[in-house]
Design a protein around this motif. Structure first.
Motif, short mmCIF file in Angstrom:
data_model
loop_
_atom_site.label_atom_id
_atom_site.label_comp_id
_atom_site.label_asym_id
_atom_site.label_seq_id
_atom_site.Cartn_x
_atom_site.Cartn_y
_atom_site.Cartn_z
N ARG A 25 0.84 -1.20 0.00
CA ARG A 25 0.00 0.00 0.00
C ARG A 25 0.88 1.25 0.00
NH1 ARG A 25 -5.29 -1.56 0.11
NH2 ARG A 25 -5.61 -3.46 1.26
N PRO A 26 0.31 2.37 -0.48
CA PRO A 26 1.07 3.62 -0.42
C PRO A 26 1.34 4.01 1.02
CG PRO A 26 -1.09 3.95 -1.44
CD PRO A 26 -0.98 2.51 -1.10
N PRO A 27 2.34 4.83 1.25
CA PRO A 27 2.63 5.24 2.62
C PRO A 27 1.44 5.94 3.25
CG PRO A 27 3.91 6.52 1.03
CD PRO A 27 3.19 5.46 0.27
N LYS A 28 1.28 5.75 4.55
CA LYS A 28 0.16 6.37 5.26
C LYS A 28 0.52 7.80 5.63
CE LYS A 28 -1.92 2.27 7.20
NZ LYS A 28 -2.43 1.64 8.39
N ARG A 29 -0.47 8.63 5.51
CA ARG A 29 -0.27 10.03 5.87
C ARG A 29 -0.53 10.18 7.36
NH1 ARG A 29 -2.46 15.47 3.13
NH2 ARG A 29 -1.17 16.79 4.42
N GLY A 30 0.25 10.99 7.99
CA GLY A 30 0.01 11.15 9.41
C GLY A 30 0.96 12.12 10.06
N GLY A 31 1.94 11.61 10.75
CA GLY A 31 2.75 12.43 11.63
C GLY A 31 3.91 13.16 11.01
N GLU A 32 4.04 13.14 9.70
CA GLU A 32 5.19 13.80 9.11
C GLU A 32 5.09 15.31 9.30
OE1 GLU A 32 2.01 14.19 6.34
OE2 GLU A 32 2.80 12.36 7.15
N PRO A 33 6.12 15.94 9.88
CA PRO A 33 6.09 17.39 10.07
C PRO A 33 6.40 18.15 8.78
CG PRO A 33 8.09 16.49 10.98
CD PRO A 33 7.27 15.32 10.50
N PHE A 34 7.11 17.48 7.85
CA PHE A 34 7.44 18.12 6.58
C PHE A 34 7.75 17.04 5.55
CE2 PHE A 34 11.41 17.53 8.81
CZ PHE A 34 12.26 17.05 7.83
N LEU A 35 7.76 17.43 4.29
CA LEU A 35 8.13 16.55 3.19
C LEU A 35 9.13 17.28 2.32
CD1 LEU A 35 4.68 15.13 2.04
CD2 LEU A 35 6.47 13.89 3.23
N ALA A 42 16.98 17.71 -11.59
CA ALA A 42 17.70 17.07 -10.48
C ALA A 42 18.07 18.07 -9.38
CB ALA A 42 18.94 16.37 -10.99
N ALA A 43 18.39 19.30 -9.74
CA ALA A 43 18.83 20.28 -8.74
C ALA A 43 17.66 20.92 -8.00
CB ALA A 43 19.67 21.35 -9.41
N GLU A 44 16.44 20.66 -8.45
CA GLU A 44 15.27 21.30 -7.84
C GLU A 44 14.76 20.48 -6.66
OE1 GLU A 44 10.68 22.41 -9.05
OE2 GLU A 44 12.01 21.60 -10.55
N LEU A 45 14.73 21.09 -5.49
CA LEU A 45 14.18 20.45 -4.30
C LEU A 45 12.99 21.26 -3.83
CD1 LEU A 45 17.32 19.44 -2.23
CD2 LEU A 45 15.82 17.96 -3.53
N ARG A 46 11.98 20.57 -3.34
CA ARG A 46 10.78 21.23 -2.82
C ARG A 46 10.63 20.86 -1.35
NH1 ARG A 46 6.65 19.62 -7.67
NH2 ARG A 46 7.83 20.61 -9.33
N LEU A 47 10.16 21.81 -0.58
CA LEU A 47 9.94 21.60 0.84
C LEU A 47 8.53 22.07 1.19
CD1 LEU A 47 10.95 21.00 3.76
CD2 LEU A 47 11.64 23.39 3.85
N ALA A 48 7.81 21.24 1.91
CA ALA A 48 6.48 21.61 2.41
C ALA A 48 6.44 21.23 3.88
CB ALA A 48 5.39 20.88 1.64
N THR A 49 5.83 22.07 4.69
CA THR A 49 5.82 21.84 6.13
C THR A 49 4.48 22.18 6.75
OG1 THR A 49 6.97 22.33 8.19
CG2 THR A 49 6.73 24.14 6.64
N LYS A 50 4.23 21.64 7.91
CA LYS A 50 3.05 21.99 8.69
C LYS A 50 3.33 23.28 9.45
CE LYS A 50 1.25 17.37 9.49
NZ LYS A 50 0.94 16.35 10.49
N LEU A 51 2.28 24.00 9.75
CA LEU A 51 2.40 25.20 10.57
C LEU A 51 1.72 24.94 11.91
CD1 LEU A 51 1.49 27.89 7.92
CD2 LEU A 51 3.75 27.20 8.68
N SER A 63 0.44 23.44 0.53
CA SER A 63 1.66 22.94 -0.11
C SER A 63 1.98 21.52 0.37
CB SER A 63 2.84 23.87 0.17
OG SER A 63 3.09 23.98 1.55
N LEU A 64 1.71 21.23 1.64
CA LEU A 64 1.94 19.88 2.16
C LEU A 64 0.94 18.91 1.54
CD1 LEU A 64 3.73 18.28 4.16
CD2 LEU A 64 1.93 18.59 5.84
N ASP A 65 -0.31 19.33 1.40
CA ASP A 65 -1.31 18.48 0.75
C ASP A 65 -0.90 18.15 -0.68
OD1 ASP A 65 -2.87 18.47 3.03
OD2 ASP A 65 -4.17 20.10 2.34
N ALA A 66 -0.46 19.16 -1.41
CA ALA A 66 -0.04 18.96 -2.81
C ALA A 66 1.18 18.05 -2.88
CB ALA A 66 0.26 20.30 -3.47
#
Length: 83
Positions: A25-35, A42-51, A63-66
């Motif tokens: 199964r796909p990973p479960k969504r839950g306690g991750e504070p950021f992704l 390759a050089a492009e990194l994206r960061l999304a976080t909870k507030l 942004s975290l939902d996306a």
């Protein structure tokens, strides 16, 4: 018994084939504070976080939902590609 990768077994035929983690199964969504995810380049990194709200409770952001949808889509695409 021979253990092969999907790519290493191309062109070969066997009477019995076992595909481990086929029902994974796909990973479960839950306690991750950021992704963090790598973008198309390759050089492009994206960061999304909870507030944190006024009580200090973590709140998800658009942004975290996306980013989470991107994680699940990549997981599904890789699973289909390997199958």
């Amino acid at each position: 018994m021979r253990l092969l990768t999907v790519h290493g077994s191309k062109g070969l035929a066997f009477p019995v084939v076992i595909l481990p983690e086929l029902g994974k199964r796909p990973p479960k969504r839950g306690g991750e504070p950021f992704l963090v995810a790598q973008g198309a380049v390759a050089a492009e990194l994206r960061l999304a976080t909870k507030l944190l709200d006024e009580r200090g409770d973590p709140q998800t952001t658009p942004s975290l939902d996306a980013m989470w949808e991107l994680v699940v889509a990549r997981f599904d695409a890789e699973r289909r590609r390997l199958l």
